[in-house]
Design a protein around this motif. Sequence first.
Motif, PDB file in Angstrom:
ATOM      1  N   ILE A 359      20.652  44.719  47.296  1.00 41.19           N
ATOM      2  CA  ILE A 359      20.300  44.589  48.680  1.00 41.19           C
ATOM      3  C   ILE A 359      21.763  44.754  49.191  1.00 41.19           C
ATOM      4  O   ILE A 359      22.646  44.137  49.058  1.00 41.19           O
ATOM      5  N   LEU A 360      21.834  45.764  50.083  1.00 41.93           N
ATOM      6  CA  LEU A 360      23.215  46.134  50.784  1.00 41.93           C
ATOM      7  C   LEU A 360      23.087  45.654  52.128  1.00 41.93           C
ATOM      8  O   LEU A 360      22.171  45.888  52.757  1.00 41.93           O
ATOM      9  N   GLN A 361      24.205  45.059  52.548  1.00 41.36           N
ATOM     10  CA  GLN A 361      24.428  44.518  54.017  1.00 41.36           C
ATOM     11  C   GLN A 361      25.405  45.731  54.514  1.00 41.36           C
ATOM     12  O   GLN A 361      26.491  45.599  54.294  1.00 41.36           O
ATOM     13  N   ARG A 362      24.904  46.173  55.751  1.00 42.43           N
ATOM     14  CA  ARG A 362      25.663  47.433  56.164  1.00 42.43           C
ATOM     15  C   ARG A 362      26.014  46.884  57.740  1.00 42.43           C
ATOM     16  O   ARG A 362      24.998  46.541  58.254  1.00 42.43           O
ATOM     17  N   GLY A 383      10.561  43.308  49.679  1.00 35.89           N
ATOM     18  CA  GLY A 383      10.265  42.544  51.246  1.00 35.89           C
ATOM     19  C   GLY A 383      11.735  42.028  51.718  1.00 35.89           C
ATOM     20  O   GLY A 383      12.371  41.105  50.784  1.00 35.89           O
ATOM     21  N   LEU A 384      11.815  42.154  52.862  1.00 32.84           N
ATOM     22  CA  LEU A 384      13.198  41.521  53.490  1.00 32.84           C
ATOM     23  C   LEU A 384      12.788  41.190  54.978  1.00 32.84           C
ATOM     24  O   LEU A 384      12.099  41.867  55.587  1.00 32.84           O
ATOM     25  N   GLN A 385      13.386  40.041  55.268  1.00 25.61           N
ATOM     26  CA  GLN A 385      13.215  39.593  56.676  1.00 25.61           C
ATOM     27  C   GLN A 385      14.159  38.808  57.069  1.00 25.61           C
ATOM     28  O   GLN A 385      14.632  37.590  56.325  1.00 25.61           O
ATOM     29  N   TRP A 386      14.865  38.875  58.152  1.00 25.33           N
ATOM     30  CA  TRP A 386      15.859  37.954  58.912  1.00 25.33           C
ATOM     31  C   TRP A 386      15.272  36.917  59.580  1.00 25.33           C
ATOM     32  O   TRP A 386      14.382  36.935  60.239  1.00 25.33           O
ATOM     33  N   SER A 387      15.980  35.725  59.518  1.00 25.19           N
ATOM     34  CA  SER A 387      15.448  34.578  60.327  1.00 25.19           C
ATOM     35  C   SER A 387      15.762  34.885  61.801  1.00 25.19           C
ATOM     36  O   SER A 387      16.580  35.704  62.328  1.00 25.19           O
ATOM     37  N   PRO A 388      14.853  34.037  62.795  1.00 26.94           N
ATOM     38  CA  PRO A 388      15.206  34.357  64.220  1.00 26.94           C
ATOM     39  C   PRO A 388      16.790  34.140  64.643  1.00 26.94           C
ATOM     40  O   PRO A 388      16.966  34.720  65.653  1.00 26.94           O
ATOM     41  N   ASP A 389      17.593  33.236  63.931  1.00 28.15           N
ATOM     42  CA  ASP A 389      18.674  32.944  64.461  1.00 28.15           C
ATOM     43  C   ASP A 389      19.867  33.890  63.668  1.00 28.15           C
ATOM     44  O   ASP A 389      20.960  33.772  63.843  1.00 28.15           O
ATOM     45  N   HIS A 392      19.765  33.425  58.030  1.00 26.11           N
ATOM     46  CA  HIS A 392      19.325  33.606  56.682  1.00 26.11           C
ATOM     47  C   HIS A 392      18.534  34.768  56.591  1.00 26.11           C
ATOM     48  O   HIS A 392      17.938  35.163  57.384  1.00 26.11           O
ATOM     49  N   LEU A 393      18.657  35.369  55.341  1.00 25.39           N
ATOM     50  CA  LEU A 393      17.903  36.580  54.932  1.00 25.39           C
ATOM     51  C   LEU A 393      17.170  36.284  53.777  1.00 25.39           C
ATOM     52  O   LEU A 393      17.442  35.720  52.683  1.00 25.39           O
ATOM     53  N   ALA A 394      15.695  36.486  54.014  1.00 21.97           N
ATOM     54  CA  ALA A 394      14.700  36.330  52.954  1.00 21.97           C
ATOM     55  C   ALA A 394      14.477  37.433  52.213  1.00 21.97           C
ATOM     56  O   ALA A 394      14.300  38.514  52.933  1.00 21.97           O
ATOM     57  N   SER A 395      14.240  37.571  51.097  1.00 22.00           N
ATOM     58  CA  SER A 395      13.981  38.696  50.089  1.00 22.00           C
ATOM     59  C   SER A 395      12.836  38.301  49.137  1.00 22.00           C
ATOM     60  O   SER A 395      12.958  37.288  48.349  1.00 22.00           O
ATOM     61  N   ASP A 399       9.693  40.775  40.867  1.00 20.13           N
ATOM     62  CA  ASP A 399       9.867  39.899  39.826  1.00 20.13           C
ATOM     63  C   ASP A 399       9.290  38.577  40.144  1.00 20.13           C
ATOM     64  O   ASP A 399       9.712  37.442  39.498  1.00 20.13           O
ATOM     65  N   ASN A 400       8.532  38.539  41.231  1.00 15.66           N
ATOM     66  CA  ASN A 400       7.821  37.362  41.659  1.00 15.66           C
ATOM     67  C   ASN A 400       8.608  36.265  42.261  1.00 15.66           C
ATOM     68  O   ASN A 400       8.375  34.881  42.343  1.00 15.66           O
ATOM     69  N   LYS A 401       9.994  36.638  42.539  1.00 12.60           N
ATOM     70  CA  LYS A 401      10.691  35.574  43.000  1.00 12.60           C
ATOM     71  C   LYS A 401      11.074  35.741  44.696  1.00 12.60           C
ATOM     72  O   LYS A 401      10.764  36.971  45.170  1.00 12.60           O
ATOM     73  N   LEU A 402      11.111  34.760  45.213  1.00 10.78           N
ATOM     74  CA  LEU A 402      11.564  34.821  46.841  1.00 10.78           C
ATOM     75  C   LEU A 402      13.072  33.862  46.717  1.00 10.78           C
ATOM     76  O   LEU A 402      13.196  32.773  46.647  1.00 10.78           O
ATOM     77  N   PHE A 403      13.938  34.648  47.336  1.00 10.70           N
ATOM     78  CA  PHE A 403      15.256  34.297  47.588  1.00 10.70           C
ATOM     79  C   PHE A 403      15.625  34.215  49.072  1.00 10.70           C
ATOM     80  O   PHE A 403      15.124  35.045  49.963  1.00 10.70           O
TER      81      PHE A 403
END
Length: 558
Positions: A359-362, A383-389, A392-395, A399-403
Amino acid sequence: HTHTHTQSTALCFTMDAAYSRRLSGETHGTVGCGGAPVGGLVGLPAVQEQPLHVHQAHASPLSAGFVHSPHHSRSASPHRSGAFAPTRRQSDDPSTPSPKHGNKRSVLVCRQAPTDRYIPYRPATKWPSNVPLQKNVGQLCTPTDHGEQRDIGKTTYNMLLQGELLGEGANCQSSSEGAPAPFEATSDPLGIFRFRKPQQCFSAPESPYALSPLGSESRRLLLSPRKSPRKISKAPFKVLDAPELQDDFYLNLIDWSQHNVLGVGLGSCVYLWSARTSQVTKLTDLDDLGDLSEGDNVTSVRWVNRSSLLAVGTQGGLVHLWDANKCKRVRTLAGHTSRVGCMAGSSSLLSSGSRDRLILQRDIRRSNSVVAKLAGHRQEVCGLQWSPDDQHLASGGNDNKLFVWTPGYSSPTQRYTDHTAAVKAIAWSPHQHGLLASGGGTADQTIRFWNNLTGQPLQTVAAGSQVCNIAWSKNSNELVSTHGYSHNQIVLWRYPSMTQTAVLTGHACRVLYLAMSPDGQTIVTGAGDETLRFWNVFSKMRSLKDTKSALCLFSHIR
């Protein structure tokens, strides 16, 4: 003379002790020869006491009038302690001679003082009202697409039947939606320990000329206005053809901008559709960009913040930035070694996930745009999604993992491993801080909710099919999910009860793509059947009235 003197002394001692205890309240009745009390109980007439006949051999200073009858069991008296311990019977002591036949004995025992009895107030309990005969009688059934009118009619009939059979108070529980029932008990549902009379439901007196067989409460229930359920159209109001729309679970090929423009990736081309004018514009074709992108395909599209910049991810691992207003490429970002399947943008960063598991942060404002590389997934990031504030970044990965990642940290702050399939569907709630929803693939088929503040799972709902996308409503506490194998449907949920408000069908293949309009009312879905369908599923946004009061300082700030 000695025998007579001893007998009279013991008799006086026993009589004085019994008389003193009777005056002090310790003695409340007598026990007959059978051991049963003969006086002092409530509701039993007192029997005239017999004179005491005490033999010389039975006068003991330890008993002082508190000895057991030969016919009275040792375990019968609850006050055997200390000075009130009973003496042994004469039959148990061989050294004590037996009394002469015919001697009458009346023995005094100590009994507990009478106390007040608790008598509950039965009319205040309202058994018909507090003990419902049917579960959830006062709640209307959640309207669904199957048997909506039938369920509401059945509920109304049950309420009328309960009101007519049980009398007053039955219909009062369901008279107004959302209002608490007058006889509702919160801490004590049966009302046994309630010491005050509850509120009463007053109604108009029955008219002797009324022709209706129903009571006044039942008639009021039938005539009361009921809030009509929100109607959701089961058919899309617009359908667009999307040739070469790929049927790939790991791609994200549609996105709706804040300027009401829809971006779609079809094969090697990117098209723009304006919701205001319904005009279609071809933004780019990767085959025309040169050797680096020749033969490449579009794998993801994402609008950057609230601007007109559109980020286009490719099969070769490149990210192109295009100005949608000028139809001009602004910049090309490298860094990935494989296809870029998902992207997400915050107020200052653009995140991209690839099959290379990175995951690259640019920061697109810098010449060297890569700010951080996040390595945690062992397979493709889908899958990638930033929180409204933007904190936090959810990925989600194959591999069945949610970070959950926090800017400034190279390792995830939260790890969720309960899913058993690929996690592509990720959505943060705009109504509750830290609430995260995720959906699993074909082998999982569940929607899970997480509290990111504590890292604890909240709820798990079985969806029954592959979960491809999740999106929260901007105006209400609802969410929509799209599904693949094996139903290929769109489901609208009400949170937190997670009841299905509507189920929409129409796609012939998996509903892999989802985007929401800026006003939050319309969603667009895409599938492998090469169609884009537009649905009106959410309610309108509540109008915010401008405050022109001089006391509101924020109304004067530009």
